[in-house]
Design a protein around this motif. Structure first.
Motif: not given
Length: 481
Positions: A305-322
Motif C-alpha cells: 500500500y505504501g506508507v507515508l507515516r506511522g506511529h507505534v505504541e507498545t504495551v509491553h510486559s515488564f522486564t528485569n530492568d524494572q
C-alpha cells in the motif's frame, strides 16, 4: 452409530494417523536433517495432540481445517526421495496440491515441488557450528532451550558454553535449575544433569561448559575445545563495535548482540534484511523484540500500500530492568513497582526501523507503556497509507503474507475473537496480527500486533545465527516472492 460416537471414532482415527507421522518426522530430522513444517510450524518432537492442534490451527489462517489424512501422503512421499538438508512444509504442499489441476499423483507432485532438495540439487550437511552464550538470563536460557532443541540431527548449531559471573555457592546447580523450570515458559523438554566437578550442564546429551569470567578478555575459548564459534551476547552491556569487539577472542569468529546495536553495528531483523549482511561482518545486532515485531508487518504494508507515516505504541510486559517495588533507578519511571503500575517509558524501536528497513522513507514515531504482565506484549501500529483500502482487503493481504510469503516465519495471523496476551506465550513468530482488532478507514490502518517479547524474539535471534553460520536450510515449496 450416534453423532457423538461418530465424532469420537473420527478423533481416534486422526490420533492414530498423527501417531504414525511422529517416527517419520523424527527419522527425516535425525538422518537427513530435514525439518517438517506445517504452515511454518515445526512438527519435530511434537506430541500427537500438538500435531492435531497445529493442523486445526490452519483453519484460522487458511479458512478451513487441514486434516492429517491430507498431509500424511505427502509425508510418506518424502520418505521415498533422496532428500538433502531442508525445511519442507507439508501444509503448503497439501494446499498447493488442492489447487493443482494437472492430474499428478501426490508422489509426482511432491517430487517436483521439492526437487531443489533432492538428488544432485541437494546441499551437503554442514558440520556443527559452535555457539557460546555470554550471559544466561531470560533470553540466554531461552536461546539455550532452542539451540538444544535444534541439535537433534547432530548438525547445525551446537551450544558449547555459557559465560557468567560466579554467583556464589552451588552457582551451576541453581543456573541449571532455572534452565529446567521457568515460571512463564514451563518445563524444559528433556533431561538436565549437572557435573559440578567439571563445571558442565548436560541437557539432552549436549555438554555445555559453564565458564566463569568477569570480563571477555579473561577467556581463551580454544582452551575449551571451542573453535570458529558464534558468540551471542545477551547481557546488553556492550552495544557498539568497540565494546562488542572485546568478545573476538581466540575461538570466536562472530558476535551477535540481543539488543539494539549502536553506531555502525548492523541491526538485523530476520526475514527483512538478513540477506544484506556481508559475509565478512563479524559483529551484528538482532535489534530489539519490538523492532522485530513491527518491521515485518510494516514492510508487508509498505510493499502493498505504501506508507507515508506511522506511529507505534507498545504495551509491553515488564522486564528485569524494572524494580519489583519502588526503589532508586537511573531512569525516571522504571524505579516504580513493575507489578503494581503501568509505566510510561521510551522505546528505540521506531528509530531502529530506519536501520532495518532503510528503503522506507516514512517517518515513524514511537512510545511505550510497561504493564504488569511477565511476558507477551502488543504493538499498536498506526499507519497512513499511500492509497485508500478497506478492512477486508488488508486482512486478506496479511493472511496471505502469513501463509505463503517470505515473511511467513515472522508474521502469524489469528482470527480468534477472544484472544488475550497469555495465548501467545511460546509463539515462535516475531509478531501475530490480531484480525479482530484491525481497523481500516480509507488510507488509515491500525494494526494490533501481539508478540512474545522473550520466546518469539529468541526464535528470531536463532534464525539470524543459523543464517550467518550457513546452516539455515532452504524451505520447500519455495514461498511466493
Amino acid at each position: 452409530m450416534t453423532v457423538n460416537e461418530d465424532s469420537f471414532t473420527n478423533w481416534k482415527h486422526r490420533e492414530e494417523i498423527a501417531e504414525s507421522m511422529i517416527p517419520i518426522i523424527g527419522k527425516l530430522h535425525r538422518e537427513r536433517d530435514v525439518t517438517v513444517l506445517l504452515h511454518s510450524r515445526s512438527l519435530v518432537n511434537k506430541s500427537v495432540v500438538s500435531i492435531l492442534k497445529t493442523h486445526r490451527f490452519a483453519r484460522q489462517i487458511a479458512g478451513e481445517e487441514l486434516s492429517v489424512t491430507e498431509t500424511l501422503p505427502f509425508l510418506q512421499a518424502l520418505t521415498t526421495l533422496d532428500l538433502g538438508p531442508s525445511q519442507i512444509d507439508i501444509g503448503l504442499l497439501a494446499e498447493a496440491y488442492r489447487a493443482d489441476d494437472q492430474g499428478k499423483s501426490v508422489a509426482e507432485f511432491t517430487a517436483e515441488a521439492v526437487a531443489g532438495a533432492t538428488g544432485g540439487n541437494k546441499i551437503e550437511r554442514r558440520e556443527p557450528r559452535d555457539v557460546v552464550l555470554y550471559g544466561f538470563g531470560r533470553i540466554g536460557r531461552l536461546l539455550a532451550r532452542l539451540l538444544i532443541e535444534k541439535s537433534g540431527s547432530g548438525n547445525g548449531l551446537r551450544l558449547r558454553a555459557v559465560v557468567v559471573r560466579r554467583g556464589g555457592e552451588q552457582d551451576i546447580v541453581k543456573r541449571a535449575s532455572l534452565l529446567r523450570r521457568d515460571s512463564v515458559h514451563g518445563q524444559f523438554q528433556g533431561t538436565i544433569t549437572v557435573d559440578e566437578a567439571n563445571s558442565t550442564i548436560v541437557a539432552n546429551g549436549n555438554v555445555i561448559k559453564v565458564i566463569y569470567a568477569n570480563d571477555p578478555a579473561e577467556i581463551d575459548y580454544t582452551a575449551y575445545g571451542i573453535d570458529n564459534a558464534i558468540l551471542i551476547d545477551n547481557t546488553g552491556k556492550w552495544r557498539d563495535r568497540e565494546g562488542l569487539s572485546q568478545h573476538l577472542r581466540p575461538g570466536v569468529d562472530k558476535v551477535v548482540l540481543t539488543a539494539p546495536g549502536k553506531g555502525d553495528v548492523p541491526n538485523i531483523v530476520h526475514g527483512v534484511n538478513h540477506d544484506t549482511l556481508k559475509p565478512d561482518e563479524r559483529i551484528l545486532s538482532c535489534a530489539s523484540c519490538t523492532t522485530n515485531a513491527i518491521v515485518p508487518p510494516l514492510k508487508a504494508m509498505a510493499d502493498e500500500y505504501g506508507v507515508l507515516r506511522g506511529h507505534v505504541e507498545t504495551v509491553h510486559s515488564f522486564t528485569n530492568d524494572q524494580n519489583l517495588l519502588d526503589n532508586y533507578h537511573k531512569s525516571e519511571r522504571r524505579g516504580r513497582s513493575a507489578p503494581l503500575n503501568m509505566v510510561i517509558t521510551e522505546t528505540g524501536a521506531a528509530s531502529a526501523v530506519a536501520k532495518a528497513l532503510p528503503e522506507l522513507k516514512a517517518p515513524i514515531t514511537g512510545s511505550s507503556i510497561r504493564v504488569p504482565v511477565p511476558d507477551v506484549s502488543i504493538a499498536i501500529l498506526n499507519l497512513q497509507l499511500g492509497r485508500a483500502t478497506n478492512r477486508e482487503e488488508v486482512l486478506d493481504h496479511l493472511r496471505n503474507v502469513s501463509l505463503t510469503s517470505p515473511l511467513k516465519r515472522q508474521i502469524d495471523f489469528i482470527s480468534a475473537p477472544d484472544a488475550v496476551s497469555s495465548d501467545f506465550i511460546g509463539s515462535r513468530h516475531a509478531s501475530i496480527v490480531d484480525a479482530g482488532a484491525l481497523k481500516v478507514d480509507g488510507d488509515n490502518a491500525i494494526l494490533y500486533l501481539w508478540y512474545d517479547n522473550e520466546f518469539g524474539y529468541s526464535c528470531q535471534v536463532v534464525r539470524v545465527v543459523q543464517y550467518v553460520s550457513g546452516v539455515e536450510y532452504p524451505t520447500y515449496p519455495a514461498p511466493a516472492a
